[in-house]
Design a protein around this motif. Structure first.
Motif, PDB file in Angstrom:
ATOM      1  N   VAL A  19      -6.870  55.709  50.067  1.00 58.73           N
ATOM      2  CA  VAL A  19      -8.141  56.163  50.631  1.00 58.73           C
ATOM      3  C   VAL A  19      -9.261  55.989  49.603  1.00 58.73           C
ATOM      4  O   VAL A  19     -10.351  55.519  49.929  1.00 58.73           O
ATOM      5  N   ALA A  22     -10.210  52.432  49.524  1.00 60.06           N
ATOM      6  CA  ALA A  22     -10.980  52.087  50.718  1.00 60.06           C
ATOM      7  C   ALA A  22     -12.429  52.539  50.591  1.00 60.06           C
ATOM      8  O   ALA A  22     -13.342  51.843  51.049  1.00 60.06           O
ATOM      9  N   MET A  38      -7.518  49.941  55.111  1.00 61.64           N
ATOM     10  CA  MET A  38      -6.760  51.167  55.387  1.00 61.64           C
ATOM     11  C   MET A  38      -5.668  50.921  56.424  1.00 61.64           C
ATOM     12  O   MET A  38      -4.552  51.444  56.295  1.00 61.64           O
ATOM     13  N   VAL A  43      -2.660  53.667  56.229  1.00 61.48           N
ATOM     14  CA  VAL A  43      -3.370  54.934  56.397  1.00 61.48           C
ATOM     15  C   VAL A  43      -3.485  55.197  57.898  1.00 61.48           C
ATOM     16  O   VAL A  43      -3.899  54.308  58.647  1.00 61.48           O
ATOM     17  N   ALA A  48      -8.391  57.361  58.685  1.00 58.58           N
ATOM     18  CA  ALA A  48      -9.344  56.299  58.347  1.00 58.58           C
ATOM     19  C   ALA A  48     -10.683  56.531  59.032  1.00 58.58           C
ATOM     20  O   ALA A  48     -11.735  56.442  58.391  1.00 58.58           O
TER      21      ALA A  48
END
Length: 68
Positions: A19, A22, A38, A43, A48
């Motif tokens: 994360v 990202a 992601m 994720v 996300a």
């Protein structure tokens, strides 16, 4: 600590790192690139969307590094 708890902590740390990566991609390459990263990184879609679309849900600091 049981082996299951250890594996969960490691998975949480890995997810947090994905994360964080990202969010850096979001700053440099935009939302589409960050969302694509992601999704490829595993994720969950809800996480996300929440992180990328709502700045108040983004962490302002890393709680993992605070002393307790």
């Amino acid at each position: 600590m049981s082996e299951t708890q250890h594996a969960d902590l490691r998975a949480d740390a890995q997810m947090a790192a994905r994360v964080d990566r990202a969010l850096k991609i979001l700053e440099t390459d935009g939302m589409h690139a960050a969302f694509a990263f992601m999704q490829l990184a595993g994720v969950p879609r809800g996480v996300a969307r929440r992180v990328l679309c709502s700045t108040q849900h983004q962490r302002q600091h890393d709680r993992r590094r605070l002393t307790r």
